[in-house]
Structure formats: C-alpha cells, structure tokens
Design an enzyme around this catalytic site. Sequence first.
Site, PDB file in Angstrom:
ATOM      1  N   ASP A  87      -3.668   5.239   5.031  1.00 45.91           N
ATOM      2  CA  ASP A  87      -3.263   4.367   6.129  1.00 45.91           C
ATOM      3  C   ASP A  87      -2.712   5.176   7.309  1.00 45.91           C
ATOM      4  OD1 ASP A  87      -2.351   1.527   6.974  1.00 45.91           O
ATOM      5  OD2 ASP A  87      -0.476   2.665   7.084  1.00 45.91           O
ATOM      6  N   GLU A 103      -7.779   6.227   7.673  1.00 44.97           N
ATOM      7  CA  GLU A 103      -7.807   5.181   8.697  1.00 44.97           C
ATOM      8  C   GLU A 103      -7.370   5.773  10.030  1.00 44.97           C
ATOM      9  OE1 GLU A 103      -5.764   0.988  10.074  1.00 44.97           O
ATOM     10  OE2 GLU A 103      -4.599   2.719   9.472  1.00 44.97           O
TER      11      GLU A 103
HETATM   12  N1  ZXY Z   1       2.021  -6.201  12.029  1.00 45.06           N
HETATM   13  C1  ZXY Z   1       2.489  -7.134  13.028  1.00 45.06           C
HETATM   14  C2  ZXY Z   1       3.957  -7.310  12.732  1.00 45.06           C
HETATM   15  C3  ZXY Z   1       4.335  -6.102  11.917  1.00 45.06           C
HETATM   16  C4  ZXY Z   1       3.103  -5.686  11.204  1.00 45.06           C
HETATM   17  C5  ZXY Z   1       2.281  -6.610  14.450  1.00 45.06           C
HETATM   18  O1  ZXY Z   1       2.251  -7.371  15.377  1.00 45.06           O
HETATM   19  N2  ZXY Z   1       2.188  -5.234  14.640  1.00 45.06           N
HETATM   20  C6  ZXY Z   1       1.961  -4.557  15.918  1.00 45.06           C
HETATM   21  C7  ZXY Z   1       0.483  -4.265  16.173  1.00 45.06           C
HETATM   22  C8  ZXY Z   1      -0.220  -3.608  14.959  1.00 45.06           C
HETATM   23  O2  ZXY Z   1       0.213  -2.287  14.781  1.00 45.06           O
HETATM   24  C9  ZXY Z   1       0.188  -1.669  13.534  1.00 45.06           C
HETATM   25  C10 ZXY Z   1      -0.763  -0.694  13.255  1.00 45.06           C
HETATM   26  O3  ZXY Z   1      -0.769  -0.062  12.036  1.00 45.06           O
HETATM   27  C11 ZXY Z   1       0.164  -0.339  11.073  1.00 45.06           C
HETATM   28  C12 ZXY Z   1       1.129  -1.316  11.291  1.00 45.06           C
HETATM   29  C13 ZXY Z   1       1.153  -2.023  12.561  1.00 45.06           C
HETATM   30  C14 ZXY Z   1       0.107   0.377   9.879  1.00 45.06           C
HETATM   31  C15 ZXY Z   1       1.047   0.098   8.892  1.00 45.06           C
HETATM   32  C16 ZXY Z   1       2.013  -0.867   9.079  1.00 45.06           C
HETATM   33  C17 ZXY Z   1       2.049  -1.581  10.273  1.00 45.06           C
HETATM   34  O4  ZXY Z   1       1.993  -2.911  12.790  1.00 45.06           O
HETATM   35  O5  ZXY Z   1       2.981  -2.536  10.439  1.00 45.06           O
HETATM   36  O6  ZXY Z   1       1.021   0.788   7.739  1.00 45.06           O
HETATM   37  C18 ZXY Z   1      -1.770  -0.237  14.199  1.00 45.06           C
HETATM   38  C19 ZXY Z   1      -1.852   1.117  14.507  1.00 45.06           C
HETATM   39  C20 ZXY Z   1      -2.794   1.595  15.392  1.00 45.06           C
HETATM   40  C21 ZXY Z   1      -3.676   0.734  16.019  1.00 45.06           C
HETATM   41  C22 ZXY Z   1      -3.628  -0.613  15.726  1.00 45.06           C
HETATM   42  C23 ZXY Z   1      -2.673  -1.094  14.802  1.00 45.06           C
HETATM   43  O7  ZXY Z   1      -4.597   1.258  16.895  1.00 45.06           O
HETATM   44  O8  ZXY Z   1      -2.895   2.915  15.664  1.00 45.06           O
HETATM   45  C24 ZXY Z   1       0.706  -5.867  11.910  1.00 45.06           C
HETATM   46  C25 ZXY Z   1       0.238  -4.855  10.919  1.00 45.06           C
HETATM   47  C26 ZXY Z   1      -0.950  -4.238  11.120  1.00 45.06           C
HETATM   48  O9  ZXY Z   1      -0.099  -6.393  12.640  1.00 45.06           O
HETATM   49  C27 ZXY Z   1      -1.551  -3.248  10.215  1.00 45.06           C
HETATM   50  C28 ZXY Z   1      -1.067  -2.936   8.958  1.00 45.06           C
HETATM   51  C29 ZXY Z   1      -1.730  -2.004   8.164  1.00 45.06           C
HETATM   52  C30 ZXY Z   1      -2.867  -1.365   8.627  1.00 45.06           C
HETATM   53  C31 ZXY Z   1      -3.339  -1.679   9.907  1.00 45.06           C
HETATM   54  C32 ZXY Z   1      -2.685  -2.610  10.676  1.00 45.06           C
HETATM   55  O10 ZXY Z   1      -3.543  -0.461   7.879  1.00 45.06           O
HETATM   56  O11 ZXY Z   1      -4.465  -1.063  10.326  1.00 45.06           O
END
Ligand code: ZXY
Length: 494
Positions: free
Chosen positions: A203, A240
């Site tokens: 991740d 990822e």
């Molecule tokens: N979450 C909601 C609330 C908290 C978790 C949210 O609005 N997050 C902000 C936008 C998404 O950004 C995240 C990215 O990776 C993560 C995140 C995360 C990886 C994690 C834990 C996380 O919040 O909470 O292990 C992310 C990073 C990037 C990118 C896009 C997104 O280009 O570099 C989420 C959680 C998303 O939406 C998430 C969780 C696990 C993943 C993932 C996304 O493997 O790809």
Amino acid sequence: MKLLIIIAILRCFAFSVGQFEANSKANGKAIVHMFEWKWNDIAAECENFLGPKGFGGVQVSPPNENVVIAKRPWWERYQPASYILTTRSGNETEFRSMIERCNKVGVLVYPDVVFNHMAAASGVGTAGSTSDPPNKIYPAVPYTYSDFHPTCTLNNYSDPFNVRNCELVGLKDLDQSKDWARDRILEFLNKLIDLGVAGFRVDACKHMWPADLRVIFAHIKNLSTSHGFEPGSRPFIFQEVIDMGGEAISSSEYTLMGAVTEFRYSDGIGKTFNKINQLKWLENLGSGWGLMPSTSALVFVDNHDNQRGHGAGGADILTYKKPKQYKMATAFMLAYPYGTTRIMSSFAFTDVDQGPPSKDDGATILSPTFTKDGGCDNGWVCEHRWRQIYNMVEFKNVVGANALKNWWDNEADQIAFCRGDKGFIAFNQDTTDLNQTLNTCLPIGSYCDVISGNKVGNVCSGKTVTVENDGKANIFIGLEEEDGVLAIHAGSKL
Ligand code: ZXY
Ligand code: CA
C-alpha cells in the site's frame, strides 16, 4: 579480478530485486482481490471455486490489527495499530489455515501490507491494542515518536519530500530508513512469508522512498519451501503507486523493485468501454498508450479505492454497477496480453465509506451466501463468480503465452483478435450489430461461446460458433444482447 567483483555485485543485485514474475505456480494467471472477505470464507472459496476455475492467486485485505473507527468504514483497515494478525477477517490461526488451504489448490495468497504509516485515529484496535497517534506511540509493535518522520502535512504533490515524509490525512508517517522501523516491518513481512504467502500488495508506495523499499524488499526471505515453493523463489511484489501523471512522483521509480499498479490502464479501459474512446484504439494498448512495460504492470478495471469514485479516473472507472460494460472491459483485460491481471471482488455499497456487510454494529463481517445460479448474496457482489468473468480466466489460462494475431476492427467500435491458434474473441459496442465472417485462427469444429453460456457436456448453453477448415466463422453479436463480447477457445470445442 575487478570484473569478477563486478559480476558478483551484479548477481547480488539480480537476486535481491528479481521479483517481477508472479512466481512459477501462479505465473500468468489472474489474481482476484477478495476485498474484506473473512479468512475462513476465502479458504472455502479457494477450494470450491477459485482453484477449480483456474485463478492463480488472491489478494486479501490487510491481515494485521487496525484501529476500530466509528461506523466501521472499509478504510479503517488502512490505519494499522500493530502487526498482530487479528482483524475482522479473522485471527492468526484462521489466516494460517486459509493460506494452507488455498496453496493446496494452487491459489497463492498476496496480503495487502500497510507500512507507510500507522493509525491517525486514537483508540483500541481489532486485537485490543491501544494507539496513541498524537504522541506517536503504538505499544503493541512497539513504535515511539523517533520511528516516525517529524510531523508535517502532506499537501504538495509536486514535492517528493512532502509526499514521502509528511502525513497523509494525519496518518503517522513511519521513517523506513530507520533500523528499528525497518526491522519491525521486516519481522512482519517475514512472518507472513513463514505462514506461506507468495508475495505482497504494498500500500501507498508513492509515499515511501524507492531506496528504502529496495532495502526492505531485498531483506524479505525466499518463499517458504515448507509450503511447497521451489527453493530460491522470491515473493511477487506489486506496489501501489497512483501515478496519473502531473505529479512529482512517477511509477517508473518503482519498476526496478517489482510490479507496479498501472492506474492509467484502469482509467483508459474505463474511458474505452464507457464509449468515450473507440474500441479500435485498444490495438496498441500498452506502450502505445504510454503505459509502463507489460512485465511491470499490475492491471485492473477497478480497484477497491477508485471503484468509489475516488482518485484516479473518477467517474470514468467502470464497476459492477455497469455490468455490461464492466464484463466487456474485464473480458478484454483477460484476453489481451498486457500486464499481470487483477480482478476485483466487491461488496455492494451505496455510500463510499461503507464497510463490508456486517452485523453486531459492524463487529462481525457477514459471510457470503450463494444463489442457485452460483452467484453471491448477503451483500457480496462476487464479480469473480460472474460467468463472463470466470470463463475469461479460463480463456487466459488456455491461450497462455500465445501472441496476439489477426487483429480486426471496423475502424470504430467493433474489434476481434486471436491468441495464437488457441483462442478468439470479438467485441461490439458500435451502433449496429456485429455480423462478420472472421478468421478465428482455430482448427475446424464447433465451439461454445463462453460469454453467452458454458460448454455443458457436449452442448453449448449459449451460442455455438462453427469454424470452417480455413479457420473462418460467422460471428454475430447483436446490439440488444446481454453481452457485447463473444469468446471461443481450444477448451470450449465440442
Ligand atoms: N479515506 C478518506 C477518509 C480517510 C481515508 C479520505 O477522504 N481520504 C483522503 C483522500 C484519499 O487519500 C488516501 C490515499 O491513500 C491512503 C489513504 C488515503 C492509503 C492508506 C490509508 C489512507 O486516505 O487513508 O493506507 C491516497 C493516496 C494517494 C493518492 C490517492 C489516495 O493519489 O497517493 C480514504 C482512503 C483511501 O479515502 C485509500 C485507502 C487505502 C488505499 C488507497 C486509498 O490503498 O489507495
Ligand atoms: Ca511516508
């Protein structure tokens, strides 16, 4: 002498980073992401369905303890509290048993591992451990503040230091260059190796330094010979990295260390089967589209994150919610020789934060139930049990490494191609029926289309395609048909 030393150094290098291929047993076969499934249910699914249908591996949700977050969103599992193997999916005993049962039927296990960060939310974890993020204390590992980067907010994707050293949505950012953190991460990964996993989905690699990942990956043990792997087998690692362009960090920084998620493929395939792009443009998919080399690419139509409309691709990403287009896109992915393919197996959702089907206020994940026609119920979608998808998993196994040949298109939205003399597939998303005599490259005979039905004994439950002695056959895909694909292969011959 000098030359010998250089050769010796190069050889060490080759051994330490040569983890591109899904290792021999799974090589070339599809992986399915059993998102949020319980270990006991995955074990049964390996035996009852995935093994018999020729799936090569399963990606499973993070097996380590996470902080419990109110309303139990799916993303709580990306907030690690410790490396204790107890989650809503099950405990260590169940995890171990799942790996053994899946390995036994040839389905290798790839756990999702999260070590860019530790939890942002305070509280008790799924194994009962406490987390104190404001003070960066995670006693069950243990980690303390000196194992983390100094606090800063991740807010500038044009700055690699900001992206890699600051806190993504407040998640405490581990410093993977420090010996203590590195050793705890390696202890965790090597324990999973000892339990019999075949590799990892890592991740948030964009948020870690490639040089640190290289050191960590090089210190992962060989796959366990006591679980049946050949001596010297390396884990298959898929990293990822969300790289859609326009940011400081590029997926190519990671291709030396293993496979990398190709989010542009997901975006491109979504745009194509959403009719934004024409099917004929698929002919040179891969380097022609500016994607990474095939051997590096981990490809998928949607993943657990972008199926929720987040991030890469946005509204163009296809999901189970548009079944006709989704099946066409997945069939194309499994038929076209590019990348290591991953199929998504989802739970149904209406709210993007919603966790898996569960009871007792979310504490207990529900098991899937199965319908008479072999599909899933109880809140689970199980795309992997859709005939059009599992039959294309078989198509992929039957055609193996045979090259693509005899590409045909109508210069618009009807295409067809062969894979050696083992398989033939056609697609129609044009505004008229596809009704053509095409070269299938297959030997003379009658073949069952594996999209509209199955081969049942010596009859087809769907369409039958009659291949003449010159390899040609009449191919028909009507506009109003349930599916816009037709596929036949050496194994579907009557
Ligand atoms: N979450 C909601 C609330 C908290 C978790 C949210 O609005 N997050 C902000 C936008 C998404 O950004 C995240 C990215 O990776 C993560 C995140 C995360 C990886 C994690 C834990 C996380 O919040 O909470 O292990 C992310 C990073 C990037 C990118 C896009 C997104 O280009 O570099 C989420 C959680 C998303 O939406 C998430 C969780 C696990 C993943 C993932 C996304 O493997 O790809
Ligand atoms: Ca980081």
